[in-house]
Design a protein around this motif. Structure first.
Motif, PDB file in Angstrom:
ATOM      1  N   ALA A  91      64.230  37.017  66.004  1.00  0.00           N
ATOM      2  CA  ALA A  91      62.951  37.732  66.008  1.00  0.00           C
ATOM      3  C   ALA A  91      63.243  39.203  65.750  1.00  0.00           C
ATOM      4  CB  ALA A  91      62.237  37.550  67.346  1.00  0.00           C
ATOM      5  N   SER A  92      62.202  39.976  65.588  1.00  0.00           N
ATOM      6  CA  SER A  92      62.398  41.408  65.324  1.00  0.00           C
ATOM      7  C   SER A  92      63.054  42.065  66.544  1.00  0.00           C
ATOM      8  CB  SER A  92      61.049  42.077  65.047  1.00  0.00           C
ATOM      9  OG  SER A  92      60.453  41.522  63.895  1.00  0.00           O
ATOM     10  N   PRO A  93      64.202  42.698  66.381  1.00  0.00           N
ATOM     11  CA  PRO A  93      64.902  43.276  67.540  1.00  0.00           C
ATOM     12  C   PRO A  93      64.117  44.383  68.219  1.00  0.00           C
ATOM     13  CG  PRO A  93      65.947  43.926  65.480  1.00  0.00           C
ATOM     14  CD  PRO A  93      64.959  42.877  65.134  1.00  0.00           C
ATOM     15  N   ASP A  94      63.203  45.034  67.463  1.00  0.00           N
ATOM     16  CA  ASP A  94      62.443  46.111  68.107  1.00  0.00           C
ATOM     17  C   ASP A  94      61.354  45.560  69.028  1.00  0.00           C
ATOM     18  OD1 ASP A  94      60.857  45.094  66.135  1.00  0.00           O
ATOM     19  OD2 ASP A  94      60.363  47.023  65.200  1.00  0.00           O
ATOM     20  N   TRP A  95      61.227  44.234  69.100  1.00  0.00           N
ATOM     21  CA  TRP A  95      60.332  43.629  70.096  1.00  0.00           C
ATOM     22  C   TRP A  95      60.916  43.730  71.509  1.00  0.00           C
ATOM     23  CZ3 TRP A  95      58.549  38.138  68.031  1.00  0.00           C
ATOM     24  CH2 TRP A  95      57.679  38.322  66.963  1.00  0.00           C
ATOM     25  N   PHE A  96      62.229  43.920  71.602  1.00  0.00           N
ATOM     26  CA  PHE A  96      62.904  43.676  72.880  1.00  0.00           C
ATOM     27  C   PHE A  96      63.420  44.949  73.541  1.00  0.00           C
ATOM     28  CE2 PHE A  96      63.382  39.886  70.257  1.00  0.00           C
ATOM     29  CZ  PHE A  96      62.777  38.939  71.084  1.00  0.00           C
ATOM     30  N   GLU A  97      63.351  44.902  74.855  1.00  0.00           N
ATOM     31  CA  GLU A  97      63.961  45.924  75.704  1.00  0.00           C
ATOM     32  C   GLU A  97      65.051  45.230  76.505  1.00  0.00           C
ATOM     33  OE1 GLU A  97      62.190  48.422  79.435  1.00  0.00           O
ATOM     34  OE2 GLU A  97      61.272  48.782  77.477  1.00  0.00           O
ATOM     35  N   VAL A  98      66.186  45.864  76.625  1.00  0.00           N
ATOM     36  CA  VAL A  98      67.322  45.279  77.339  1.00  0.00           C
ATOM     37  C   VAL A  98      67.629  46.130  78.561  1.00  0.00           C
ATOM     38  CG1 VAL A  98      69.775  44.715  77.219  1.00  0.00           C
ATOM     39  CG2 VAL A  98      68.292  44.249  75.256  1.00  0.00           C
ATOM     40  N   THR A  99      67.653  45.478  79.722  1.00  0.00           N
ATOM     41  CA  THR A  99      68.022  46.187  80.962  1.00  0.00           C
ATOM     42  C   THR A  99      69.539  46.216  81.038  1.00  0.00           C
ATOM     43  OG1 THR A  99      66.025  45.377  82.021  1.00  0.00           O
ATOM     44  CG2 THR A  99      67.746  46.259  83.453  1.00  0.00           C
ATOM     45  N   ILE A 100      70.082  47.402  80.880  1.00  0.00           N
ATOM     46  CA  ILE A 100      71.538  47.527  80.756  1.00  0.00           C
ATOM     47  C   ILE A 100      72.205  47.900  82.071  1.00  0.00           C
ATOM     48  CG2 ILE A 100      71.611  49.995  80.117  1.00  0.00           C
ATOM     49  CD1 ILE A 100      73.648  49.172  77.931  1.00  0.00           C
ATOM     50  N   THR A 105      58.590  32.137  72.595  1.00  0.00           N
ATOM     51  CA  THR A 105      57.915  32.795  73.719  1.00  0.00           C
ATOM     52  C   THR A 105      57.627  34.252  73.387  1.00  0.00           C
ATOM     53  OG1 THR A 105      58.992  31.330  75.317  1.00  0.00           O
ATOM     54  CG2 THR A 105      58.115  33.412  76.156  1.00  0.00           C
ATOM     55  N   ALA A 106      58.614  34.944  72.860  1.00  0.00           N
ATOM     56  CA  ALA A 106      58.432  36.361  72.525  1.00  0.00           C
ATOM     57  C   ALA A 106      57.305  36.541  71.517  1.00  0.00           C
ATOM     58  CB  ALA A 106      59.739  36.929  71.963  1.00  0.00           C
ATOM     59  N   ASP A 107      57.283  35.710  70.502  1.00  0.00           N
ATOM     60  CA  ASP A 107      56.262  35.813  69.463  1.00  0.00           C
ATOM     61  C   ASP A 107      54.864  35.610  70.046  1.00  0.00           C
ATOM     62  OD1 ASP A 107      55.395  35.863  66.602  1.00  0.00           O
ATOM     63  OD2 ASP A 107      54.845  33.797  67.034  1.00  0.00           O
ATOM     64  N   TYR A 108      54.718  34.621  70.917  1.00  0.00           N
ATOM     65  CA  TYR A 108      53.398  34.348  71.498  1.00  0.00           C
ATOM     66  C   TYR A 108      52.905  35.532  72.322  1.00  0.00           C
ATOM     67  CZ  TYR A 108      49.570  32.148  73.970  1.00  0.00           C
ATOM     68  OH  TYR A 108      48.318  31.861  74.486  1.00  0.00           O
ATOM     69  N   LEU A 109      53.759  36.071  73.173  1.00  0.00           N
ATOM     70  CA  LEU A 109      53.345  37.188  74.034  1.00  0.00           C
ATOM     71  C   LEU A 109      53.076  38.444  73.210  1.00  0.00           C
ATOM     72  CD1 LEU A 109      55.815  36.661  77.022  1.00  0.00           C
ATOM     73  CD2 LEU A 109      53.365  36.156  76.982  1.00  0.00           C
ATOM     74  N   MET A 110      53.918  38.703  72.241  1.00  0.00           N
ATOM     75  CA  MET A 110      53.744  39.913  71.429  1.00  0.00           C
ATOM     76  C   MET A 110      52.455  39.838  70.617  1.00  0.00           C
ATOM     77  SD  MET A 110      56.215  42.142  71.895  1.00  0.00           S
ATOM     78  CE  MET A 110      56.129  43.129  70.399  1.00  0.00           C
ATOM     79  N   GLN A 111      52.184  38.705  70.013  1.00  0.00           N
ATOM     80  CA  GLN A 111      51.030  38.606  69.116  1.00  0.00           C
ATOM     81  C   GLN A 111      49.723  38.407  69.882  1.00  0.00           C
ATOM     82  OE1 GLN A 111      51.683  39.381  66.096  1.00  0.00           O
ATOM     83  NE2 GLN A 111      53.900  39.268  66.385  1.00  0.00           N
ATOM     84  N   THR A 112      49.755  37.608  70.929  1.00  0.00           N
ATOM     85  CA  THR A 112      48.520  37.294  71.656  1.00  0.00           C
ATOM     86  C   THR A 112      48.041  38.470  72.482  1.00  0.00           C
ATOM     87  OG1 THR A 112      49.217  34.973  71.778  1.00  0.00           O
ATOM     88  CG2 THR A 112      47.437  35.665  73.252  1.00  0.00           C
ATOM     89  N   GLU A 129      58.568  26.290  61.215  1.00  0.00           N
ATOM     90  CA  GLU A 129      57.228  26.772  60.887  1.00  0.00           C
ATOM     91  C   GLU A 129      56.651  27.663  61.986  1.00  0.00           C
ATOM     92  OE1 GLU A 129      56.066  22.695  58.404  1.00  0.00           O
ATOM     93  OE2 GLU A 129      55.381  23.008  60.461  1.00  0.00           O
ATOM     94  N   LEU A 130      57.193  27.539  63.204  1.00  0.00           N
ATOM     95  CA  LEU A 130      56.706  28.343  64.330  1.00  0.00           C
ATOM     96  C   LEU A 130      57.475  29.642  64.507  1.00  0.00           C
ATOM     97  CD1 LEU A 130      56.021  25.877  67.311  1.00  0.00           C
ATOM     98  CD2 LEU A 130      54.360  27.118  65.944  1.00  0.00           C
ATOM     99  N   LEU A 131      58.701  29.670  64.030  1.00  0.00           N
ATOM    100  CA  LEU A 131      59.549  30.840  64.273  1.00  0.00           C
ATOM    101  C   LEU A 131      59.023  32.057  63.518  1.00  0.00           C
ATOM    102  CD1 LEU A 131      63.040  29.121  64.042  1.00  0.00           C
ATOM    103  CD2 LEU A 131      61.925  29.985  66.113  1.00  0.00           C
ATOM    104  N   PRO A 132      59.084  33.225  64.144  1.00  0.00           N
ATOM    105  CA  PRO A 132      58.570  34.428  63.480  1.00  0.00           C
ATOM    106  C   PRO A 132      59.440  34.830  62.294  1.00  0.00           C
ATOM    107  CG  PRO A 132      59.680  35.003  65.524  1.00  0.00           C
ATOM    108  CD  PRO A 132      59.601  33.510  65.500  1.00  0.00           C
ATOM    109  N   VAL A 133      58.819  35.506  61.354  1.00  0.00           N
ATOM    110  CA  VAL A 133      59.544  36.022  60.194  1.00  0.00           C
ATOM    111  C   VAL A 133      60.297  37.281  60.619  1.00  0.00           C
ATOM    112  CG1 VAL A 133      59.328  36.982  57.876  1.00  0.00           C
ATOM    113  CG2 VAL A 133      57.850  35.083  58.599  1.00  0.00           C
ATOM    114  N   VAL A 134      61.576  37.319  60.299  1.00  0.00           N
ATOM    115  CA  VAL A 134      62.408  38.468  60.668  1.00  0.00           C
ATOM    116  C   VAL A 134      62.581  39.362  59.437  1.00  0.00           C
ATOM    117  CG1 VAL A 134      64.607  39.235  61.608  1.00  0.00           C
ATOM    118  CG2 VAL A 134      63.605  37.065  62.377  1.00  0.00           C
ATOM    119  N   LEU A 135      62.157  40.589  59.560  1.00  0.00           N
ATOM    120  CA  LEU A 135      62.262  41.536  58.451  1.00  0.00           C
ATOM    121  C   LEU A 135      63.669  42.109  58.380  1.00  0.00           C
ATOM    122  CD1 LEU A 135      58.863  43.386  59.017  1.00  0.00           C
ATOM    123  CD2 LEU A 135      59.340  41.470  57.457  1.00  0.00           C
ATOM    124  N   ASP A 136      63.949  42.807  57.302  1.00  0.00           N
ATOM    125  CA  ASP A 136      65.258  43.446  57.162  1.00  0.00           C
ATOM    126  C   ASP A 136      65.507  44.387  58.327  1.00  0.00           C
ATOM    127  OD1 ASP A 136      65.634  42.110  54.790  1.00  0.00           O
ATOM    128  OD2 ASP A 136      64.939  43.780  53.543  1.00  0.00           O
TER     129      ASP A 136
END
Length: 906
Positions: free
Chosen positions: A767-776, A736-743, A620-627
């Motif tokens: 979660a939505s992959p476009d939420w994330f940045e990856v240090t490569i 954690t990602a959902d809380y920071l992104m939404q709040t 119930e807490l996990l974010p909805v992941v779109l296509d």
């Protein structure tokens, strides 16, 4: 009326936590309406009449109360006094001791700990400890609660996506077992706890890196009831945080570490063990890289720090000992003093807990006293010591925090060797020594095997002592004049310490108060109350009669009811309300005493009944992941100097990040980037303390396109502007990602560097992959610390006010045991970061990450030359275009093939 009383009770968190409500339930709330009888002025007069939260009805008591009515009124009166009395505003802090296993738990309880903290076999920051199991919890909590001690479970690690379901089950077990609180690092786990239970206490771990009022406020928003401040906070800063949270009406109590090992890096921000050894400190597997030797390299040359002292342990602080500043700590109003040491022995736990229990009790009786005694320090040094120091409590003193001579246990300093003759050692003693004690000879090379043994005889000649050892015990050829001698073992003291927790009989008794009521022709009534709010009442089985001899005076009652040996209790205050000279047989008084003990133990043993929603689910807490859509990857480049920025601007990179030591240069950087028509983001320092918002203002004055936020202050300060959450926010799962992104309406967050490739993939699919940045591509930021190596070893100064700023004049590196030279930098707050000397890349996983929907890939530079920067960017651009693969890239750039903190991490 009962609803009004219940509402008032529930409005007092301290009351509920102290178990007064359990005592009320025990004697029966159903007769509370009797309190509405006429006011007894004598009782009501001692209440705080001005307290608006105390209902008027609770100031009333029956004119002729029964025993049960008196219990009710007395309990409520005590609750009101504890909540509202100005005399109680400065309370004795809770003493919190570590327990790595059962013997340590017993050692803590029997030496005066108010609470213990312990880990289970998963998700705790001391995975090398023996730890407890879920099956141990009911028995452990019953033992602790019978003894009036609280128990806190540590869940103070980051939780990865695939572990959330297991963590959920762990939490259900913990809450149901009546554990008193969980100590938590992960933001997502705080959310999950609150989802399962609205009232189970959460303590924000020091792993959350909270150094300011903004951090405390953040902890409150995610459901925490207490905050463990970073060890780097001084007493002055603690006072400032208390003042600021009071002004914001944030009522979270604060906890600080008072004794034990000091991490040189900020807890929750250390990536060294992972980077060098593949063991994550954020996962409870610290390899103690700070205790290793390093050489100081300045402008390519090794700095001689004194060969005789072998000052190579440049990152190993002395152990924290807050004993000397204990009264000042109490005055700050902190609610809890914590002892470090879940990897330590029961003897350590017993000895250190005992010292601080006694010192704390002395401090509470006289807050102006600073006398702690040499015996206390001796006991602490013998328990475990790399040298004892007040840490950061008294502010920053870079000359004192790290002596750099060794990074392991020593003990009590005895003196230097002045003579070696006939297999005997002479030294001028500076501490007690006796036959049987163990010593070690310190020749200045702690990394090598050292000579040591037990004393056989001591011949004292004035201030000198001639030590003899058993035949063949020492190789005297390896002992030298001038060697330091340390006392490492005291068998007599060890025996005394073990006796404090030996056997099943309670050694440490906790006080109870008694109130006595009755009159001729009535039963004798005794109300007993412990210090955590439990209350019971016992009545005699026979009536009181007039006394012709041996009446029940206060002294006689004290003597008879105070015989509490072999019980967990001792009698503190006895209040005699007997109205006449009465008597009762001694046998009946003894029965009453035994019944009081039995009822209190029964009441204490009842598990805490936290509210628990058995139907609540993690899903119930996990974010909805779109296509998902195929990503269009972009490169983002972070530079750390204007020269690097100019080089990056010569490429076709469109978005640049700047992280400079001096934020004032950001204005020039922003102007330079905008002249090229590109986007620029700037990064504030990773740590902000009280009084440092001027640094954030300088950053904002640059008017960049956005900000790379690193901590809770910055989430608050840069609100309403474009922000990206950086790796230091420790985003390891979707909660954690959902809380920071939404709040905080962030554009994206940087995935935690603790994630390996499979864990990162789990995060991207939860979660939505476009939420994330990856240090490569980066030099891993290993240590981030308050300790300034520049100031400590390249100046005679104590801090930035008198160090001469060598950080601005020299290129400094730290060479480890295998020869790698790690890069040392300072920021605007004079905090140091040690970057791994070898850059690493996750280019091998680039294509798989793109397929998962990652759009933003970051490249970070530290000290690279302009031409190297341009060449590196060019290689990554080829990677994006498919002209080369990841393996070709890391081989051509001679990089370490990993992304995150270990080879397995990416």
């Amino acid at each position: 009326m009962l609803e009004k009383i219940a509402f008032w009770l529930l409005s007092l968190p301290k009351l509920k936590q102290s178990n007064y409500y359990i005592g009320l339930n025990y004697v029966g709330l159903s007769i509370l309406p009797l309190i509405l009888e006429p006011i007894n002025e004598q009782k009501a007069s001692i209440l705080d009449e001005s307290a608006p939260s105390f209902p008027a009805c609770l100031r009333r008591q029956p004119a002729h109360p029964t025993i049960i009515e008196t219990v009710i009124f007395s309990t409520l009166m005590h609750a009101a006094e504890n909540e509202t009395s100005p005399a109680n505003l400065l309370r004795c802090p809770e003493l919190l001791a570590p327990a790595g296993h059962w013997d340590c738990a017993k050692a803590a309880v029997e030496n005066g700990a108010d609470a213990i903290y312990f880990g289970l076999d998963r998700f705790n920051a001391r995975m090398r400890a023996q730890n407890f199991t879920e099956a141990d919890l009911p028995q452990l909590m019953e033992f602790l609660h019978r003894r009036g001690v609280k128990g806190y479970v540590t869940l103070n690690t980051l939780i990865f996506p695939a572990e959330l379901a297991e963590a959920e089950q762990y939490l259900r077990t913990i809450i149901s077992a009546g554990v008193d609180a969980a100590i938590v690092q992960d933001i997502g786990i705080c959310r999950l706890i609150r989802h399962l239970s609205p009232d189970f206490p959460i303590h924000a771990s020091t792993q959350m890196t909270i150094t300011s009022a903004a951090g405390v406020e953040f902890a409150q928003t995610i459901g925490c009831q207490l905050v463990v401040l970073a060890r780097e906070c001084s007493i002055k800063e603690i006072n400032k945080i208390q003042q600021q949270i009071a002004e914001k009406n944030v009522s979270l109590p604060l906890e600080v570490f008072v004794h034990g090992a000091l991490c040189v890096a900020y807890s929750g921000q250390c990536l060294t063990s992972e980077s060098l050894g593949g063991r994550s400190a954020n996962r409870g597997e610290c390899a103690q890289a700070c205790r290793m030797p390093y050489e100081l390299i300045s402008d390519g040359q090794v700095i001689d720090l004194g060969n005789q002292d072998n000052r190579k342990y440049l990152l190993s602080p002395q152990d924290l000992a807050g004993l000397d500043v204990l009264p000042e700590l109490v005055k700050t109003g902190v609610s809890c003093l914590k002892i470090e040491g879940r990897l330590k022995s029961p003897e350590y736990v017993a000895s250190v807990t005992r010292v601080y229990r006694q010192a704390l009790d002395r401090a509470m009786s006289d807050l102006e006293s600073t006398d702690q005694g040499s015996e206390d320090r001796y006991n602490l040094e013998m328990a475990f010591s790399r040298g004892l120091y007040t840490g950061w409590f008294e502010g920053i003193n870079n000359q004192a925090l790290v002596h750099a001579r060794f990074g392991k246990k020593r003990g009590v300093y005895l003196g230097e060797v002045t003579q070696i003759c006939n297999e005997q050692i002479t030294l001028r003693l500076q501490a007690p020594l006796k036959p049987g004690d163990g010593v070690v000879f310190d020749s200045g090379h702690p990394e090598a095997s050292e000579e040591g043994g037990r004393i056989y005889t001591i011949d004292r000649q004035g201030q000198d002592a001639i030590l003899a050892f058993g035949r063949g015990a020492l190789n005297f050829k390896r002992i030298h004049l001038g060697d330091r001698v340390w006392k490492t073992s005291d068998p007599e003291l060890d025996h005394q310490v073990r006796q404090t927790y030996a056997g099943d009989t309670p050694h440490f008794q906790r006080p109870i108060d008694l109130e006595i009521y009755g009159d001729i022709g009535q039963t004798l009534g005794v109300i007993a109350r412990d210090r955590v709010g439990h209350v019971v009442q016992v009545e005699s089985e026979m009536l009181l009669v007039e006394a012709h001899s041996k009446p029940l005076t206060s002294d006689r009652l004290q003597e008879q009811l105070g015989r509490l040996g072999n019980t967990p209790f001792c009698l503190d205050c006895l209040t005699n309300h007997l109205n006449s000279s009465v008597m009762l047989p001694v046998s009946e008084l003894n029965r009453i005493r035994r019944e009081i003990v039995a009822q209190l133990e029964t009441l204490r043993a009842q598990p805490k009944r936290w509210q628990f929603d058995s139907n609540a689910m993690l899903s119930e807490l996990l974010p909805v992941v779109l296509d998902r859509t195929v990503a269009s990857p972009r490169l983002l480049v972070l530079v750390r100097s204007l020269g690097q920025l100019r080089a990056a601007l010569e490429t076709d990179i469109q978005t640049l990040y700047c992280e400079f030591e001096d934020p004032r240069t950001y204005k020039q950087a922003v102007q330079l980037v905008r002249q090229h028509g590109k986007e620029v983001w700037v990064a504030p320092p990773r740590i902000i303390k009280p009084g440092e918002n001027w640094i954030l203002q300088q950053v904002r004055d640059a008017q960049a396109d956005g900000y790379l936020v690193r901590n809770y202050d910055q989430l608050q300060f840069f609100e309403q502007t474009r922000c990206i959450g950086d790796f230091s926010l420790n985003v390891a799962n979707a909660l954690t990602a959902d809380y920071l992104m939404q709040t905080f309406v962030l554009e994206r967050v940087t995935a935690s560097y603790d994630l390996n490739i499979s864990q990162l993939q789990d995060l991207l699919t939860s979660a939505s992959p476009d939420w994330f940045e990856v240090t490569i591509h980066q030099h891993m930021p290993m240590f981030h610390m308050e300790h300034c190596v520049f100031c400590a070893f390249m100046s005679d100064g104590t801090d930035y006010t008198n160090c001469g700023r060598p950080c601005e004049k020299h290129d400094v590196k730290l060479r480890d045991r295998v020869g790698t030279e790690h890069i040392l930098t300072a920021d605007a707050g004079c905090r140091n970061t040690v970057f791994n000397g070898k850059a690493q890349t996750g280019a091998e996983y680039f294509q798989s990450l793109v397929k998962l929907g990652v759009n933003h890939f970051r490249i970070e530079f530290v000290n690279e030359a302009p031409e190297h920067i341009k060449h590196t960017i060019e290689c990554y651009q080829k990677l994006l275009k498919g002209e080369i693969n990841g393996s070709q890239l890391w081989r051509s750039l001679n990089l370490q093939n990993q992304l995150g903190v270990t080879r397995g991490t990416f």
